[in-house]
Design a protein around this motif. Sequence first.
Motif, mmCIF file in Angstrom:
data_model
loop_
_atom_site.group_PDB
_atom_site.id
_atom_site.type_symbol
_atom_site.label_atom_id
_atom_site.label_comp_id
_atom_site.label_asym_id
_atom_site.label_seq_id
_atom_site.Cartn_x
_atom_site.Cartn_y
_atom_site.Cartn_z
ATOM 1 N N SER A 1 0.830 -1.208 0.000
ATOM 2 C CA SER A 1 0.000 0.000 0.000
ATOM 3 C C SER A 1 0.860 1.253 0.000
ATOM 4 O O SER A 1 0.581 2.205 -0.738
ATOM 5 C CB SER A 1 -0.911 0.010 1.215
ATOM 6 N N VAL A 2 1.908 1.251 0.831
ATOM 7 C CA VAL A 2 2.799 2.426 0.857
ATOM 8 C C VAL A 2 3.423 2.634 -0.515
ATOM 9 O O VAL A 2 3.484 3.766 -1.031
ATOM 10 C CB VAL A 2 3.878 2.242 1.939
ATOM 11 N N ALA B 1 2.238 1.660 -3.409
ATOM 12 C CA ALA B 1 1.226 2.114 -4.363
ATOM 13 C C ALA B 1 0.963 3.605 -4.204
ATOM 14 O O ALA B 1 0.863 4.355 -5.185
ATOM 15 C CB ALA B 1 -0.064 1.317 -4.167
ATOM 16 N N MET B 2 0.886 4.052 -2.955
ATOM 17 C CA MET B 2 0.663 5.488 -2.701
ATOM 18 C C MET B 2 1.812 6.316 -3.257
ATOM 19 O O MET B 2 1.596 7.325 -3.935
ATOM 20 C CB MET B 2 0.543 5.691 -1.185
ATOM 21 N N LEU B 3 3.036 5.859 -3.002
ATOM 22 C CA LEU B 3 4.217 6.591 -3.480
ATOM 23 C C LEU B 3 4.218 6.646 -5.008
ATOM 24 O O LEU B 3 4.503 7.693 -5.606
ATOM 25 C CB LEU B 3 5.466 5.883 -2.971
ATOM 26 N N PHE B 4 3.862 5.526 -5.641
ATOM 27 C CA PHE B 4 3.855 5.482 -7.099
ATOM 28 C C PHE B 4 2.815 6.435 -7.665
ATOM 29 O O PHE B 4 3.081 7.166 -8.621
ATOM 30 C CB PHE B 4 3.581 4.049 -7.566
ATOM 31 N N CYS B 5 1.619 6.455 -7.053
ATOM 32 C CA CYS B 5 0.561 7.316 -7.590
ATOM 33 C C CYS B 5 0.906 8.784 -7.399
ATOM 34 O O CYS B 5 0.650 9.611 -8.284
ATOM 35 C CB CYS B 5 -0.768 6.982 -6.936
ATOM 36 N N VAL B 6 1.504 9.120 -6.256
ATOM 37 C CA VAL B 6 1.942 10.507 -6.055
ATOM 38 C C VAL B 6 2.994 10.878 -7.101
ATOM 39 O O VAL B 6 2.979 11.974 -7.674
ATOM 40 C CB VAL B 6 2.484 10.688 -4.623
ATOM 41 N N VAL C 1 3.288 9.577 -10.141
ATOM 42 C CA VAL C 1 2.644 9.735 -11.450
ATOM 43 C C VAL C 1 1.963 11.101 -11.533
ATOM 44 O O VAL C 1 2.087 11.824 -12.533
ATOM 45 C CB VAL C 1 1.623 8.600 -11.682
ATOM 46 N N TRP C 2 1.282 11.487 -10.450
ATOM 47 C CA TRP C 2 0.591 12.779 -10.459
ATOM 48 C C TRP C 2 1.598 13.915 -10.624
ATOM 49 O O TRP C 2 1.386 14.840 -11.411
ATOM 50 C CB TRP C 2 -0.201 12.953 -9.163
ATOM 51 N N GLY C 3 2.699 13.830 -9.890
ATOM 52 C CA GLY C 3 3.709 14.874 -10.003
ATOM 53 C C GLY C 3 4.337 14.909 -11.378
ATOM 54 O O GLY C 3 4.643 15.976 -11.905
ATOM 55 N N ILE D 1 2.886 14.189 -14.179
ATOM 56 C CA ILE D 1 1.981 14.792 -15.152
ATOM 57 C C ILE D 1 1.859 16.290 -14.918
ATOM 58 O O ILE D 1 1.845 17.075 -15.854
ATOM 59 C CB ILE D 1 0.600 14.107 -15.068
ATOM 60 N N LEU E 1 10.707 9.254 -7.296
ATOM 61 C CA LEU E 1 9.689 8.716 -6.370
ATOM 62 C C LEU E 1 9.110 7.417 -6.900
ATOM 63 O O LEU E 1 8.941 6.432 -6.159
ATOM 64 C CB LEU E 1 8.567 9.728 -6.177
ATOM 65 N N LEU F 1 10.473 5.290 -8.998
ATOM 66 C CA LEU F 1 11.472 4.215 -8.920
ATOM 67 C C LEU F 1 11.586 3.678 -7.499
ATOM 68 O O LEU F 1 11.737 2.464 -7.283
ATOM 69 C CB LEU F 1 12.824 4.740 -9.392
ATOM 70 N N ASN F 2 11.483 4.572 -6.509
ATOM 71 C CA ASN F 2 11.544 4.122 -5.125
ATOM 72 C C ASN F 2 10.346 3.257 -4.772
ATOM 73 O O ASN F 2 10.484 2.290 -4.013
ATOM 74 C CB ASN F 2 11.621 5.318 -4.190
#
Lengths: 208, 109
Positions: B16-17, B19-24, B26-28, B30, B44, B46-47
Amino acid sequence: MSIASTTQQICFLVLSATTVVGSLGVVLLPSIVYSAFLLGGVFLSVAGLYLLLNASFVAAAQILVYVGAVNVLILFAIMLVNKQETLAAIPGLLVRRLLSGAVCAGLFALLLRVAFTTTWALPGPTPVGEEATIRIGEHLFTDYLLPFELASVLLLMAMIGAIVLARRDVFSTDVITGEPADQGLIEKDRTPLLIEKSAAAPTLLSKP
Amino acid sequence: MSIDVASPIPLEAFLSVAAMLFCVGVWGLINSRNAVRVLMSIELMLNAVNINLMAFSNYLDGQLIRGQVFAIFVITVAAAEAAVGLAILLSLYRNRETVDMERFNLLRW
């Protein structure tokens, strides 16, 4: 790992909260310098998560490479391109942000659903714990030897490529107009090195 | 809450952590106007992938920790990517005198 389980849970909660809040700060804060320092904090807390996962070597590598190299490189890039510019307003920026936020939230929900509905093969084999560094060394010199050597070639290529891309005194001609183009547009008054050597080459100062 | 002694933190928590990091990230990626922040968002993401690899390596592949080896390779490639990306950014800044992503529109559709 010999830490009590409650301590591990508290550590995980603190580290994951730092990671998530820090990453939100990285993308949302208006000041890019604050973002860079928060990015260093995110890297450090991710290294802490690696320690919770019995991976001390990768945690050390994370701190060395990410905090010590990548973050410092980003800070230097911020200093090199530090120009205060007022960004022109774009029509529909808010709509775009909300739309992409919705898409990212959907992606997050999808990933969470996959993570929680899949039946993982738990419990797996017991983690090796402190022997992890030895195992990584064995892997790197036996079955992952070719990727390991390729990584060294890749790093050499990246180093040479970064030098070639970022050097300032490259003197070349524009593809379209054919007239000499200078990469160092910012330092117009400084004569490039290659021009000093050959007097026959056209000087940039005569260009309008 | 029942606490398993072998693994007090469930695997899904790490996922979950990540996934959250990945989505943040992706948003950044874009929405950032500053090109340096785009590179930060890539780091972010890659981490986040690395956290996933390490979690699977610890929980599902505890003896042959192949995920950790993969994470080391990802860190290597990320370092190379950061160096080349920032060199490209520097070159772009010298040519266009801006880091605004909206003004790098030469290849725009």
